[in-house]
Design an enzyme around this catalytic site. Sequence first.
Site, PDB file in Angstrom:
ATOM      1  N   CYS A 277       0.579  -0.792  -0.114  1.00  0.00           N
ATOM      2  CA  CYS A 277      -0.316   0.434   0.015  1.00  0.00           C
ATOM      3  C   CYS A 277       1.184   1.492  -0.145  1.00  0.00           C
ATOM      4  CB  CYS A 277      -1.413   0.055   1.320  1.00  0.00           C
ATOM      5  SG  CYS A 277      -1.832  -1.330   0.915  1.00  0.00           S
TER       6      CYS A 277
HETATM    7  N1  NAD Z   1      -2.742  -6.129   1.900  1.00  0.00           N
HETATM    8  C1  NAD Z   1      -3.044  -4.840   2.336  1.00  0.00           C
HETATM    9  O1  NAD Z   1      -2.932  -4.787   3.539  1.00  0.00           O
HETATM   10  C2  NAD Z   1      -3.907  -4.133   1.990  1.00  0.00           C
HETATM   11  C3  NAD Z   1      -4.033  -3.164   3.018  1.00  0.00           C
HETATM   12  C4  NAD Z   1      -5.532  -2.190   2.193  1.00  0.00           C
HETATM   13  C5  NAD Z   1      -5.465  -2.098   0.564  1.00  0.00           C
HETATM   14  N2  NAD Z   1      -5.141  -2.952  -0.131  1.00  0.00           N
HETATM   15  C6  NAD Z   1      -5.094  -3.329  -1.744  1.00  0.00           C
HETATM   16  O2  NAD Z   1      -6.635  -4.349  -1.498  1.00  0.00           O
HETATM   17  C7  NAD Z   1      -6.663  -4.935  -2.778  1.00  0.00           C
HETATM   18  C8  NAD Z   1      -5.869  -6.563  -3.273  1.00  0.00           C
HETATM   19  O3  NAD Z   1      -5.079  -6.491  -1.943  1.00  0.00           O
HETATM   20  P1  NAD Z   1      -4.566  -8.095  -2.282  1.00  0.00           P
HETATM   21  O4  NAD Z   1      -2.952  -7.056  -0.666  1.00  0.00           O
HETATM   22  O5  NAD Z   1      -5.319  -8.561  -0.726  1.00  0.00           O
HETATM   23  O6  NAD Z   1      -3.657  -8.268  -2.587  1.00  0.00           O
HETATM   24  P2  NAD Z   1      -3.276  -9.881  -2.964  1.00  0.00           P
HETATM   25  O7  NAD Z   1      -2.642 -10.429  -4.081  1.00  0.00           O
HETATM   26  O8  NAD Z   1      -3.191 -11.201  -1.701  1.00  0.00           O
HETATM   27  O9  NAD Z   1      -4.904 -10.436  -3.367  1.00  0.00           O
HETATM   28  C9  NAD Z   1      -5.569 -10.565  -4.885  1.00  0.00           C
HETATM   29  C10 NAD Z   1      -6.033 -11.614  -5.091  1.00  0.00           C
HETATM   30  O10 NAD Z   1      -6.970 -11.325  -6.619  1.00  0.00           O
HETATM   31  C11 NAD Z   1      -6.546 -12.217  -7.580  1.00  0.00           C
HETATM   32  N3  NAD Z   1      -6.946 -11.929  -8.402  1.00  0.00           N
HETATM   33  C12 NAD Z   1      -6.028 -11.225  -9.242  1.00  0.00           C
HETATM   34  N4  NAD Z   1      -6.798 -11.009 -10.473  1.00  0.00           N
HETATM   35  C13 NAD Z   1      -8.105 -10.979 -10.916  1.00  0.00           C
HETATM   36  C14 NAD Z   1      -9.142 -11.384 -11.103  1.00  0.00           C
HETATM   37  N5  NAD Z   1      -9.291 -11.088 -12.393  1.00  0.00           N
HETATM   38  N6  NAD Z   1     -10.424 -12.286 -11.103  1.00  0.00           N
HETATM   39  C15 NAD Z   1     -10.124 -12.962  -9.308  1.00  0.00           C
HETATM   40  N7  NAD Z   1      -9.702 -12.867  -9.055  1.00  0.00           N
HETATM   41  C16 NAD Z   1      -8.186 -12.179  -9.065  1.00  0.00           C
HETATM   42  C17 NAD Z   1      -5.213 -12.745  -7.149  1.00  0.00           C
HETATM   43  O11 NAD Z   1      -4.511 -13.844  -7.702  1.00  0.00           O
HETATM   44  C18 NAD Z   1      -4.632 -12.721  -5.640  1.00  0.00           C
HETATM   45  O12 NAD Z   1      -5.135 -13.808  -5.301  1.00  0.00           O
HETATM   46  C19 NAD Z   1      -5.489  -3.573  -3.061  1.00  0.00           C
HETATM   47  O13 NAD Z   1      -6.339  -2.743  -4.217  1.00  0.00           O
HETATM   48  C20 NAD Z   1      -4.701  -3.301  -2.685  1.00  0.00           C
HETATM   49  O14 NAD Z   1      -3.590  -1.989  -2.489  1.00  0.00           O
HETATM   50  C21 NAD Z   1      -4.604  -3.806   0.638  1.00  0.00           C
END
Ligand code: NAD
Length: 444
Positions: A277
């Site tokens: 992030c």
């Molecule tokens: N990790 C954190 O602490 C956090 C906190 C707040 C916000 N975010 C935001 O949340 C969002 C997700 O982050 P995350 O950390 O969970 O990412 P991540 O990479 O852990 O998980 C994302 C998942 O989405 C899947 N994916 C990708 N394209 C896809 C599609 N077209 N259809 C279905 N699944 C698909 C991937 O395989 C993966 O498993 C991002 O925008 C991030 O900036 C993350």
Amino acid sequence: MPSSPQYDSLQKQIEDRSALVGVIGLGYVGLPLIRAFIDAGFRTIGFDVDQSKVDRLLAGESYIGHIPSQWISGCIEEEQFTPTSDMNRLSEPDAVLICVPTPLSDSRDPDLSFVESTARSIAQTLRPGQLVVLESTTYPGTTCDVLLPILEESSLAAGEDFFLAYSPEREDPGNPDFTAGGIPKVVGGVDPRSLALATSLYETAVARVVPVTSCEVAEACKILENTYRAVNIAMVNELKKLFDHIGIDVWEVIDAAKTKPFGFQAFYPGPGLGGHCIPIDPFYLSWVARKHGMPTRFIELAGEVNTSMPEYVIGRVTAALNEAGKPIHGSKICILGVAYKRDVDDPRESPSFVLLDLLRQRGAVLSYNDPHVPQLPRMRHHQVPDMASSELTAKFLQSLDCVVIATDHSAYDYDTIVRHAPLIVDTRNATQKVKEGREKIWKA
Ligand SMILES: NC(=O)c1ccc[n+]([C@@H]2O[C@H](COP(=O)([O-])OP(=O)(O)OC[C@H]3O[C@@H](n4cnc5c(N)ncnc54)[C@H](O)[C@@H]3O)[C@@H](O)[C@H]2O)c1
């Protein structure tokens, strides 16, 4: 607000918990969100394009530290959670929450390809009565300018046939004080019905919902929160260099300053910024600003200071080894912690990989330890050696020339590390309470 059959029906399904909640993207954000809705009494369906993740979940195996495998297998058995990679099933859930990645491209512009491909998948099966909520972090305007037009290709109308909102995720991985259900959630809708439905849905699962007047406000809110962190961390990182130069301990200064009961929030310096992030999201905003011909100097400057920190740490390692009469070249150096922050297993954007790169370029003989990352993962922007975490035995620590504490995991026994290692460069003030052997510790 005039009611409509679709709106009334979904409100009722939310109230009586008969709505099926779908989450797209079963990663660090999506999986805890599934948990929050199951805890609230809903059945859930989780979608991911990564078949290996779906297979692991179906086998009752968790890949996220704070979600127990036993809980996953129990929910699958009780049919409270169905993981799938079959996007044709996207017509099944009544609410669809999008938690897919929003990274930067190689030219550091927003990469919305995951959001767009997800939107196209939803559009193919969109049916009247569904609520779609984007949770991925993004720039203001994404929901209305990118998501909405793709969903309306289905020829259904937002606010009438289906509903669309934005609600940013605020996960704090590794922090036991906050689970997904305990963190207030900001929600903006593309119209009043969408806002009301998304608000009702989240009110079932989280402690407090904060409705705002538009998706753009909710999108900007998330970027403000992360930019605030990036800028403040940059400020203390810069002060760390200055204070160190003039012989003042920045951590002692911060601890003293935070006794002020108002107007000050403590941020801590480190070896650089990490995680999915803080190093990324502010650049979504500067991209928007560039489009409008406006500068975002705070964001650019914070990025510059934060990315300079690994070089600063290497300077301290060089100085510390030099005092012991050793060059970096050929020295045995162990990095403690490759996860980007304490007590998590997430290595994304971790500055430890920059440290490994810089030390390798200088000819160090490298090893690492991380209780949460048993094997170094492949990283897109780094040449990562094939390496397993070394056990921190007394013999191993004694065999090193230097230990660099990059992540202050609470599993570490810092007394033992300092007792046996000949030299410690501490980027987190993790050894603050160690009494013996302090002459071997260099703060960085
Ligand atoms: N990790 C954190 O602490 C956090 C906190 C707040 C916000 N975010 C935001 O949340 C969002 C997700 O982050 P995350 O950390 O969970 O990412 P991540 O990479 O852990 O998980 C994302 C998942 O989405 C899947 N994916 C990708 N394209 C896809 C599609 N077209 N259809 C279905 N699944 C698909 C991937 O395989 C993966 O498993 C991002 O925008 C991030 O900036 C993350």
